[in-house]
Write an enzyme that holds these catalytic residues in place. Structure first.
Site, short mmCIF file in Angstrom:
data_model
loop_
_atom_site.label_atom_id
_atom_site.label_comp_id
_atom_site.label_asym_id
_atom_site.label_seq_id
_atom_site.Cartn_x
_atom_site.Cartn_y
_atom_site.Cartn_z
N SER A 47 -9.81 -5.96 19.88
CA SER A 47 -10.39 -6.25 20.69
C SER A 47 -9.46 -6.28 21.85
CB SER A 47 -11.12 -7.40 20.92
OG SER A 47 -10.37 -8.68 20.91
N ASN A 134 -12.43 -19.27 16.93
CA ASN A 134 -13.52 -19.37 17.30
C ASN A 134 -13.78 -20.62 18.59
OD1 ASN A 134 -13.87 -17.75 15.31
ND2 ASN A 134 -15.22 -19.05 14.09
N HIS A 180 -44.56 -2.14 52.97
CA HIS A 180 -45.19 -0.99 52.31
C HIS A 180 -44.29 0.63 53.10
CE1 HIS A 180 -48.29 -3.16 50.04
NE2 HIS A 180 -48.77 -3.90 51.91
N LYS A 307 -22.55 16.92 57.02
CA LYS A 307 -22.95 15.87 55.55
C LYS A 307 -22.14 14.47 56.62
CE LYS A 307 -26.32 15.56 53.53
NZ LYS A 307 -26.54 15.53 52.48
N1 ARG Z 1 -11.21 -11.60 19.26
C1 ARG Z 1 -12.04 -12.57 18.90
C2 ARG Z 1 -13.46 -12.73 20.03
O1 ARG Z 1 -13.83 -12.03 20.41
C3 ARG Z 1 -11.87 -13.99 18.60
C4 ARG Z 1 -12.19 -14.85 18.07
C5 ARG Z 1 -12.66 -14.03 16.38
N2 ARG Z 1 -12.86 -15.21 14.98
C6 ARG Z 1 -13.12 -14.36 13.87
N3 ARG Z 1 -13.74 -15.54 13.35
N4 ARG Z 1 -12.74 -13.40 13.32
O2 ARG Z 1 -14.55 -13.18 19.66
#
Ligand code: ARG
Length: 495
Positions: A47, A134, A180, A307
């Site tokens: 990500s 997390n 309307h 235009k």
């Molecule tokens: N990049 C992850 C997210 O956006 C971070 C959390 C990842 N946690 C895991 N247990 N893989 O959610």
């Protein structure tokens, strides 16, 4: 990756040193696995391409976490100092654009931590004590979005200010009011504009409300169950200016309702702006010709030299679709997810980030475009004179002279029909014609049938009378001035 939260700090330090999950080479081939992660899996699961923008919040949260760990005796003062110096360096590199982001390190959290460990050595490896990605990502996202909400609030204020100023100049400018999209009754342009100020105010309230629920600290929840370390969550919350700590670790790491609420408020805000956008498009079209916009807000056609297209307004209208789409995406993302954290949640970022970007850009466009609106008073008047827009005023006049409203309604309907037969406006019917339909009608009726008489007569709170619009303009000016004076500094994640 693993979250280790066992034993006394001395023992833990050993195990952290042995099993650090944070180095790129180790990550792809950690002790738990018999073969490296496939390249496509790395790409698929990474990500870092989009969550980089959480880096500032990530570092803020790490600093607060480390300082708490040091106060709790889990980190030494020297380790804290190394972490602080290292994170400052990481931030400098990120801001300078020299930071080497690595897809192999998956996300912003592991990238920052790996570089920190290069800079701070062993101390860097200890930062993740009593924490998991997390609770880290949930914290980062809340911090980041909280800062963005604060910016959005200011941007909404700016659009409101521009609308109020335009309304101030047009408290008495008459235009047709529509239902309307048929000419209904005359209204003042200022009144029409202030309708949007009211809508935006409720959008603002929704954002402020969502901000309150967002402003609670997940950190300390660790992976899902909490941690065995003597953490001080209140301290971290204070440090990061969160109003409270999340009270359930499983909830704190798994829900994304705060992001969904933001998108919901954003979708509604965009829906409101799209209505204004649509009206600008209509008003700019030659059929209406109510307003003009400076050239810098319009574009030409590649084939039709004459235009001038209101592209900005059209795009604002169109972009509403993507924000509504993001809201649906996030709702669908969370739907049916078992507790607690699931990797699905990584998919929350692009929709919510794009929502934020779209809102910033669109609010800015309106704040700049509205002051450029030039009004063609005559075109508005001409349009308001069409469609017998003062017919209701005639009915009200008859009611004041003792006629029951339903009967008055019927008499005026016949008057309108007669005017159409004669090809004239209601106000141009001879007095005898009117009196033939309703004998209660007297000389004074013609004042009632003018556009100015019509709007001025709606003189109560919420009505379109110029005096009321002027009062509303003053109320808004005061509110917005007070708000500007009260606006707090930026919150930590955007500081
Ligand atoms: N990049 C992850 C997210 O956006 C971070 C959390 C990842 N946690 C895991 N247990 N893989 O959610």
């Amino acid at each position: 990756m693993t979250d280790r939260k066992t034993g006394q700090s001395g023992k833990l330090r050993e195990s952290l040193r042995d099993e650090s999950p944070l180095h790129a080479k180790e990550r792809a081939w950690s002790g738990r696995f018999a073969e490296p992660v496939a390249q496509f899996v790395l790409n698929y699961t990474a990500s870092v391409g989009f969550d980089q923008r959480l880096a500032h919040a990530d570092i803020q949260a790490s600093l607060a976490h480390a300082s708490m760990l040091a106060a709790a005796g889990v980190l030494s003062a020297e380790e804290l100092a190394r972490i602080e110096q290292g994170l400052a360096q990481v931030l400098t590199e990120i801001e300078a654009g020299t930071f080497q982001w690595q897809v192999a390190l998956e996300d912003v959290h592991l990238n920052v931590e790996a570089r920190l460990t290069e800079l701070a050595g062993d101390a860097g490896k200890r930062l993740h004590t009593a924490r998991s990605r997390n609770d880290q990502v949930a914290t980062d996202l809340r911090l980041y979005l909280r800062g963005e909400v604060d910016r959005l609030l200011e941007e909404i204020d700016a659009v409101q200010r521009s609308l109020v100023e335009l309304a101030a100049a047009h408290s008495g400018t008459v235009m047709p009011g529509y239902t309307h999209l048929q000419v209904a009754q005359p209204v003042t342009f200022g009144h029409h504009l202030l309708a949007y100020v009211e809508m935006l105010e409720r959008d603002r309230e929704r954002l402020v409300d969502a901000r309150g629920r967002m402003n609670r600290l997940p950190l300390g929840s660790a992976a899902l169950a909490g941690t065995t370390f003597p953490i001080d969550r209140e301290r971290v919350a204070r440090d990061l200016k969160f109003e409270a700590v999340c009270q359930n670790s499983i909830d704190a790491v798994s829900d994304r309702d705060f992001a969904i609420e933001l998108c919901a408020a954003g979708a509604l805000l965009m829906a409101h702006l799209s209505r204004l956008a649509e009206e600008l498009v209509l008003w700019l079209s030659p059929g209406f010709g109510f307003i003009q916009l400076p050239d810098r807000f319009t574009t030409g056609s590649s084939i039709m030299p004459q235009k001038r297209n209101p592209d900005v307004a059209e795009l604002a209208r169109g972009k509403t679709g993507r924000v509504i789409g993001h809201l649906v995406a996030l709702l669908t993302l969370i739907k049916g997810q078992p507790l607690a954290y699931n990797k699905d949640n990584q998919e929350d970022k692009e929709p919510v980030f794009d929502t934020i970007d779209t809102l910033h850009a669109t609010l800015r466009a309106f704040a700049e475009m509205v002051p450029g609106i030039r009004v063609d008073h005559e075109a508005m008047r001409r349009a308001a004179l069409q469609g017998h827009s003062t017919a209701t005023d005639l009915a009200d006049y008859l009611v004041r002279r003792g006629v029951a409203f339903r009967d008055a309604h019927e008499a005026v309907a016949r008057a309108v029909r007669r005017a159409d037969e004669l090809g004239c406006a209601l106000a141009d019917l001879p007095l005898q014609e009117l009196q033939a339909l309703a004998p209660q009608i007297g000389e004074g009726v013609f004042k009632v049938l003018t556009l100015e008489g019509s709007v001025a007569a709606r003189d109560h709170v919420g009505g379109t009378a110029p005096a009321q619009v002027a009062a509303q303009v003053r109320r808004w000016q005061k509110t917005l001035e007070q708000r500007a004076a009260l606006t707090p500094g930026p919150s930590p994640a955007t500081a």
